[in-house]
Write an enzyme that holds these catalytic residues in place. Sequence first.
Site, PDB file in Angstrom:
ATOM      1  N   GLU A 131      10.543  15.402  14.859  1.00  0.00           N
ATOM      2  CA  GLU A 131      10.866  15.264  13.434  1.00  0.00           C
ATOM      3  C   GLU A 131      10.074  16.335  12.673  1.00  0.00           C
ATOM      4  OE1 GLU A 131       9.553  11.633  11.468  1.00  0.00           O
ATOM      5  OE2 GLU A 131      11.414  11.605  10.315  1.00  0.00           O
ATOM      6  N   GLU A 175      10.188   0.542   9.923  1.00  0.00           N
ATOM      7  CA  GLU A 175      11.196   1.564   9.600  1.00  0.00           C
ATOM      8  C   GLU A 175      10.532   2.903   9.878  1.00  0.00           C
ATOM      9  OE1 GLU A 175      14.215   1.052   8.729  1.00  0.00           O
ATOM     10  OE2 GLU A 175      14.198  -1.041   8.119  1.00  0.00           O
ATOM     11  N   LYS A 235       0.856  -1.195   0.000  1.00  0.00           N
ATOM     12  CA  LYS A 235       0.000   0.000   0.000  1.00  0.00           C
ATOM     13  C   LYS A 235       0.884   1.234   0.000  1.00  0.00           C
ATOM     14  CE  LYS A 235      -1.856   2.679   3.023  1.00  0.00           C
ATOM     15  NZ  LYS A 235      -1.716   3.916   2.241  1.00  0.00           N
ATOM     16  N   CYS A 269      14.192  10.548   6.074  1.00  0.00           N
ATOM     17  CA  CYS A 269      14.226  10.089   7.460  1.00  0.00           C
ATOM     18  C   CYS A 269      15.636  10.133   8.047  1.00  0.00           C
ATOM     19  CB  CYS A 269      13.649   8.682   7.546  1.00  0.00           C
ATOM     20  SG  CYS A 269      14.371   7.588   6.329  1.00  0.00           S
TER      21      CYS A 269
END
Length: 511
Positions: free
Chosen positions: A399, A266, A191, A300
Amino acid sequence: MDNPGTATPDRFPARERFADGAQFIAGRLTKGTSGRHHSVVDPATGADVYTYELAGKDDVDAAVAAARDAFPGWASATPGERSDALHRFAAVVADRAEEFARAESLQCGKPLKLSREFDVPGTIDNIAFFAGAARHLQGQSAGEYSGDHTSYIRREPIGVVGSIAPWNYPLQMAAWKILPAIAAGNTIVLKPAELTPLTSLLFAEAATEAGIPDGVINIVTGAGREAGEHLVGHPDVAMTSFTGSTAVGKRVAEIATATVKRLHLELGGKAPFLVFDDADVEAAAHGAVAGALINTGQDCTAATRAYVQRPLYEAFVEKTAALMATVRLGDPFAAGTDLGPLISHTQRDRVAGFVDRARAYADVVTGGEAPQGELKNGAFYRPTLITGASQDSEVVQSEIFGPVLVVLPFDSDDEGIRLANDTPYGLAASAWSRDVYRANRATREIKAGCVWVNDHIPILSEMPHGGHKQSGFGKDMSAYSFEEYTQIKHVMFDNTAVVRKDWHRTIFGDR
Ligand code: NAD
């Protein structure tokens, strides 16, 4: 700096290319059946470039059924047959490299040079790597460990893998999930993020053209809450591999745990960039700008927190801010553009929110605004450097996922390493020094899945990518990820052919 170059009209014909729908099930494109629609928007202009019907639960069920049906045949293909198919797959993607690059730049707003020189060649290299890995399963050698038996290890595919990917590197994330899974003999339902389905669909089509059987790779483009959660909880899915934010990763873990699936996460990152006082400050400033701004900071592993030892601090801030101001924002398809927009206006506003709140407690040295003029309709944001923030502040701990670098000073090596480790994340980090002992200590003591020395960002198909701490667990790329998509079985043969084995005395006593 803004690049005055203008857009080319024929970016990628998404509407015509995917007129049949944004689902790829059992080897063909089909429309979703959720009853809800979603638009892919070009973030450089705000234009709607493709509207499609999202996948609902029925589409996920159909994709899982196709993957389950394809599993026995694909799992029993020889490693050589799977490897040949992957080599052909690499060739098809290489032939269509420009189409992939344009589709990726259109849906993400990445400069075409980044898609052409990084995303697409990296993906082709990954396919080639897993074509080799398919023939190179490793294990313990067979042996007579008890004296009376021969034991050996089988490495078997797990079954149907359900994978979920984010929008920042849609093609590479699809590749990182699909390739080790199918090289090991599994079949997969992926997906992609709703914002960025185009290159996952191209990838699956290319696989079919290369002769990978129908149902081995399926794509369901649906909403996270509906299609994503249904895929993770599906009883016929044996493993979930997820790349995305730590918050969603925790939800995925909860659902996967209920059906005891193998899980691979992850997650987010907040990479430190540690500059010791003997470093080449010129190299460090260049590395920080490139490492913070790649993919408009939506990476990331991007350099997000630079800790600079006091003697170099001022020079580093000055050089880094000056270099940032030379980076040219512009149309991703125009020659001369270094930096494209963020993925969406929502993401741009989220990034601007972090910077605006930081003005109350820190200094915005450069950037901190959206450009106007030609670029005003796109989701652009200027490269931004922040100083004076405290270690516990939001811009240091959270983040941001945008073109924002925070710089903080430190005094002793102990302090620098402690600060580098002081967030919940542990995906990547870099240490900058000309002293091997200092650099080596940093590589040992920083808790992260990857530590670069005197560089920040490069990745390799042969080497693992994955996190420590709340950046997750499991590895992408490399032989390590290949192994994660297999399960180990111990097979034990009796060699004695006797009726009453020696160990039976525990049951039969001395009779
Ligand atoms: P996200 O977590 O919002 O979404 C990721 C994917 O999960 C999307 O496909 C989304 O539709 C799906 N999703 C959302 N809610 C879900 C739910 N309840 N159940 C199942 N699926 C759900 O992340 P994003 O905004 O797309 O991507 C950015 C994040 O990804 C950042 O945190 C970044 O650090 C991370 N990321 C990590 C890596 C890595 O290798 N560690 C690589 C790339 C991106």
